[in-house]
Write a protein that holds these residues in place. Structure first.
Motif, PDB file in Angstrom:
ATOM      1  N   TRP A  54       0.834  -1.203   0.000  1.00 44.59           N
ATOM      2  CA  TRP A  54       0.000   0.000   0.000  1.00 44.59           C
ATOM      3  C   TRP A  54       0.870   1.256   0.000  1.00 44.59           C
TER       4      TRP A  54
ATOM      5  N   ALA B  96       2.382   1.816  -3.319  1.00 44.83           N
ATOM      6  CA  ALA B  96       1.392   2.230  -4.316  1.00 44.83           C
ATOM      7  C   ALA B  96       0.900   3.658  -4.087  1.00 44.83           C
TER       8      ALA B  96
ATOM      9  N   PRO C  47       1.826   6.556  -5.117  1.00 50.11           N
ATOM     10  CA  PRO C  47       1.646   7.419  -6.291  1.00 50.11           C
ATOM     11  C   PRO C  47       0.307   7.238  -6.986  1.00 50.11           C
ATOM     12  N   TYR C  48      -0.314   6.073  -6.816  1.00 48.34           N
ATOM     13  CA  TYR C  48      -1.606   5.828  -7.465  1.00 48.34           C
ATOM     14  C   TYR C  48      -2.753   6.498  -6.727  1.00 48.34           C
ATOM     15  N   ALA C  49      -2.489   7.029  -5.533  1.00 50.88           N
ATOM     16  CA  ALA C  49      -3.539   7.676  -4.758  1.00 50.88           C
ATOM     17  C   ALA C  49      -4.116   8.883  -5.480  1.00 50.88           C
ATOM     18  N   SER C  50      -3.333   9.489  -6.355  1.00 49.35           N
ATOM     19  CA  SER C  50      -3.848  10.639  -7.102  1.00 49.35           C
ATOM     20  C   SER C  50      -4.983  10.250  -8.041  1.00 49.35           C
ATOM     21  N   TYR C  51      -5.079   8.942  -8.351  1.00 51.45           N
ATOM     22  CA  TYR C  51      -6.171   8.440  -9.180  1.00 51.45           C
ATOM     23  C   TYR C  51      -7.332   7.902  -8.339  1.00 51.45           C
TER      24      TYR C  51
ATOM     25  N   GLN D 207      -7.749   2.769  -7.214  1.00 55.07           N
ATOM     26  CA  GLN D 207      -6.587   2.458  -8.042  1.00 55.07           C
ATOM     27  C   GLN D 207      -5.364   2.115  -7.186  1.00 55.07           C
ATOM     28  N   ARG D 208      -5.251   2.778  -6.051  1.00 55.88           N
ATOM     29  CA  ARG D 208      -4.141   2.450  -5.152  1.00 55.88           C
ATOM     30  C   ARG D 208      -4.297   1.039  -4.602  1.00 55.88           C
TER      31      ARG D 208
ATOM     32  N   ARG E 250      -3.448  -1.579  -7.292  1.00 57.92           N
ATOM     33  CA  ARG E 250      -1.999  -1.697  -7.490  1.00 57.92           C
ATOM     34  C   ARG E 250      -1.353  -2.452  -6.327  1.00 57.92           C
TER      35      ARG E 250
ATOM     36  N   ARG F  62     -11.606  -4.088  -7.460  1.00 62.64           N
ATOM     37  CA  ARG F  62     -12.264  -2.795  -7.651  1.00 62.64           C
ATOM     38  C   ARG F  62     -13.374  -2.572  -6.631  1.00 62.64           C
TER      39      ARG F  62
END
Length: 255
Positions: A204, A207, A209-213, A217-218, A221, A240
């Motif tokens: 977690w 991941a 950087p995926y929090a911006s999505y 998405q985080r 990942r 999902r």
């Protein structure tokens, strides 16, 4: 057989568990025709049994639900909510229904028992299943945002599922407080479930950087990375939903 629980319940509390059951077990329920599903220990109000009927009938139109409670007063209070396909009966772990059920759902029931009692209860419930049946036993918070459950077949435990409203999590190990009774006291160094949650937190964090999505998405990942070392059995479609399911053997208590 069993003891009276606190009976705490809320509408929509078990939605995550119900949706998972409909997804993984709906086909078996549909093929079984007039299959029986048991809501074991539904509590002081009948909402979870009413909701289970609606969610299962969306995938298995002939399924019937029996709500079981060990407290007679709760059964009497639930009787006005009976309808086509839904009845309430007095009973406990012996599952006093005429037909072997294709599903037994026991949510927030074993939390008050000793860890050493769990295996015996699981064995008793699994022995009552129809061929191809499923027991789902676990724990969630009061409004159903965080939930962890074990799925068992007639042969015993198969998988552990972690499910959450992702916006409510700071890290995956927040789910530790909702581990089912068989695992909650094993979240200590040297136990597999502790190692799993540690690795999940690391994935977690990696991941981030995926929090911006978005949190979804985080999570996806992080689970994808986690699956490199842990036997994750589901795929992105369930991830999902804020879920991940792992084989029981990987998390089973040592000894």
């Amino acid at each position: 057989m069993g003891t009276v629980t606190r009976g705490t319940t809320n509408p929509n509390r078990l939605r995550r568990m119900d949706r998972w059951i409909a997804h993984v077990h709906g086909g078996a329920l549909r093929r079984a025709g007039e299959a029986v599903a048991v809501d074991l220990g539904y509590g002081a109000a009948p909402w979870t049994a009413v909701e289970l009927l609606g969610r299962l009938r969306a995938v298995a139109p002939l399924v019937r639900v029996v709500g079981l409670e060990i407290e007679p007063a709760r059964v009497a209070a639930a009787r006005p909510y009976e309808r086509d396909g839904l009845v309430f009966r007095h009973g406990g772990f012996e599952i006093p229904v005429a037909e072997r059920p294709m599903l037994v759902r026991a949510a927030n029931v074993l939390r008050q028992y000793e860890e050493g009692e769990v295996a015996g209860v699981w064995e008793r419930l699994c022995a009552r299943l129809a061929p191809g049946g499923l027991v789902v036993e676990g724990t969630c918070d009061e409004v159903g945002r965080r939930h962890v459950w074990v799925a068992l077949g007639p042969e015993g435990p198969r998988t552990v599922t972690f499910a959450a409203r992702l916006g409510s999590l700071e890290r995956p190990s927040d789910l530790a407080e909702r581990l089912p009774k068989a695992l909650i006291h094993r979240n200590v160094s040297g136990e597999p479930v502790h190692a799993f949650l540690r690795d999940f937190d690391r994935a977690w964090a990696a991941a981030a950087p995926y929090a911006s999505y978005g949190a979804r998405q985080r999570w996806i990942r992080a689970v994808r990375d986690l699956a490199v070392d842990w036997p994750v059995v589901d795929g992105p479609g369930r991830w999902r939903q804020g879920e991940v399911t792992v084989r029981w053997e990987a998390l089973a208590p040592r000894g």
